[in-house]
Design a protein around this motif. Sequence first.
Motif, PDB file in Angstrom:
ATOM      1  N   THR A 238     -26.146-123.913  60.868  1.00  0.00           N
ATOM      2  CA  THR A 238     -25.778-122.638  60.126  1.00  0.00           C
ATOM      3  C   THR A 238     -25.243-123.329  58.800  1.00  0.00           C
ATOM      4  O   THR A 238     -24.219-123.961  58.641  1.00  0.00           O
ATOM      5  CB  THR A 238     -24.665-122.090  60.855  1.00  0.00           C
ATOM      6  OG1 THR A 238     -25.226-121.593  62.131  1.00  0.00           O
ATOM      7  CG2 THR A 238     -24.120-120.879  59.905  1.00  0.00           C
TER       8      THR A 238
ATOM      9  N   PHE B 223     -17.840-117.088  61.025  1.00  0.00           N
ATOM     10  CA  PHE B 223     -18.972-118.193  60.899  1.00  0.00           C
ATOM     11  C   PHE B 223     -18.558-119.605  60.801  1.00  0.00           C
ATOM     12  O   PHE B 223     -17.518-119.968  60.169  1.00  0.00           O
ATOM     13  CB  PHE B 223     -20.076-118.063  59.746  1.00  0.00           C
ATOM     14  CG  PHE B 223     -20.632-116.846  59.525  1.00  0.00           C
ATOM     15  CD1 PHE B 223     -21.765-116.431  60.348  1.00  0.00           C
ATOM     16  CD2 PHE B 223     -20.171-115.765  58.584  1.00  0.00           C
ATOM     17  CE1 PHE B 223     -22.376-115.311  59.934  1.00  0.00           C
ATOM     18  CE2 PHE B 223     -21.018-114.386  58.590  1.00  0.00           C
ATOM     19  CZ  PHE B 223     -21.840-114.318  59.434  1.00  0.00           C
TER      20      PHE B 223
ATOM     21  N   LEU C  21     -19.687-123.221  60.092  1.00  0.00           N
ATOM     22  CA  LEU C  21     -20.620-123.653  59.330  1.00  0.00           C
ATOM     23  C   LEU C  21     -20.792-125.264  59.271  1.00  0.00           C
ATOM     24  O   LEU C  21     -19.871-125.836  59.775  1.00  0.00           O
ATOM     25  CB  LEU C  21     -20.090-123.319  57.735  1.00  0.00           C
ATOM     26  CG  LEU C  21     -19.853-122.127  57.488  1.00  0.00           C
ATOM     27  CD1 LEU C  21     -19.168-121.872  55.859  1.00  0.00           C
ATOM     28  CD2 LEU C  21     -21.005-120.921  57.321  1.00  0.00           C
TER      29      LEU C  21
ATOM     30  N   ASP D 239     -32.581-122.117  62.380  1.00  0.00           N
ATOM     31  CA  ASP D 239     -31.217-122.365  61.513  1.00  0.00           C
ATOM     32  C   ASP D 239     -30.858-120.928  61.237  1.00  0.00           C
ATOM     33  O   ASP D 239     -31.922-120.104  61.040  1.00  0.00           O
ATOM     34  CB  ASP D 239     -31.702-123.023  60.229  1.00  0.00           C
ATOM     35  CG  ASP D 239     -32.007-124.560  60.503  1.00  0.00           C
ATOM     36  OD1 ASP D 239     -31.496-124.980  61.532  1.00  0.00           O
ATOM     37  OD2 ASP D 239     -32.576-125.150  59.726  1.00  0.00           O
ATOM     38  N   VAL D 240     -29.860-120.663  60.855  1.00  0.00           N
ATOM     39  CA  VAL D 240     -29.051-119.517  60.269  1.00  0.00           C
ATOM     40  C   VAL D 240     -28.479-119.815  58.938  1.00  0.00           C
ATOM     41  O   VAL D 240     -27.883-120.714  58.424  1.00  0.00           O
ATOM     42  CB  VAL D 240     -28.013-119.018  61.356  1.00  0.00           C
ATOM     43  CG1 VAL D 240     -27.134-118.027  60.499  1.00  0.00           C
ATOM     44  CG2 VAL D 240     -28.363-118.914  62.607  1.00  0.00           C
TER      45      VAL D 240
ATOM     46  N   VAL E  47     -26.365-118.177  55.980  1.00  0.00           N
ATOM     47  CA  VAL E  47     -25.289-117.273  55.657  1.00  0.00           C
ATOM     48  C   VAL E  47     -25.331-117.141  54.083  1.00  0.00           C
ATOM     49  O   VAL E  47     -25.136-117.879  53.305  1.00  0.00           O
ATOM     50  CB  VAL E  47     -23.805-117.705  56.321  1.00  0.00           C
ATOM     51  CG1 VAL E  47     -22.830-116.684  55.941  1.00  0.00           C
ATOM     52  CG2 VAL E  47     -24.088-117.984  57.745  1.00  0.00           C
TER      53      VAL E  47
END
Length: 211
Positions: free
Chosen positions: A3, A28, A30, A63-64, A66
């Motif tokens: 992330t 989140f 990270l 993958d994310v 943000v």
Amino acid sequence: MQTILYARVSTTDQTIAHQEKQARDAGFTLDRVISDDGVSGVTTRLVDRPEGRRLFDILRSGDVLVVRWVDRLGRNYADVTETIREFMRRGVVIKTIINRMTFDGATTDPMQQAVRDALIAFMAASAQAQAEATKAAQAAGIEHAKANEGNAYRGRKPSFTRAQMGTVRDMLAQGAGVSAIAQATGLSRQAAYRIKDDPAEAEAALMKWGM
């Protein structure tokens, strides 16, 4: 899978640390933070920014990514929409902190695709429209300040900072109500309404006080 937060600031009134705090406060977790500092989202495409280019190099399927809102990717409609589509084609999921939006290219349902793509287009267009409105307000504010340059009376000192004014404008563009804006910025409803109803005057007031 990882992330990644991508943060971008274009003025000294904004900070990368604030965007990271917003992401973590929103829940989140990270793995990495990639940021561009002092880079315009209007004139510089994501792929042309020093750290923005890294996103294209490291993001992989699963993958994310943000971002605070899509305007961190850019404020140009064509650039933002193509960037999001490119990441989705790679299997990357894009999530926004504000409004908690998720853009995922995995769906094959045509109706869901249509709704998703329409929402991406709307948000990208809103980001560009807000940038253009801000530029127009700044120009009007400069002219207003110049017209009153010889007048020693500056009026009451603004109850908001330039950073707060920027946040108000961003949240208005995202459809937020005045009450929500006041709560998020710590401003009174009257101050939020002043910025909303007359952005040029708000800009001029900040300039008169050297803020």
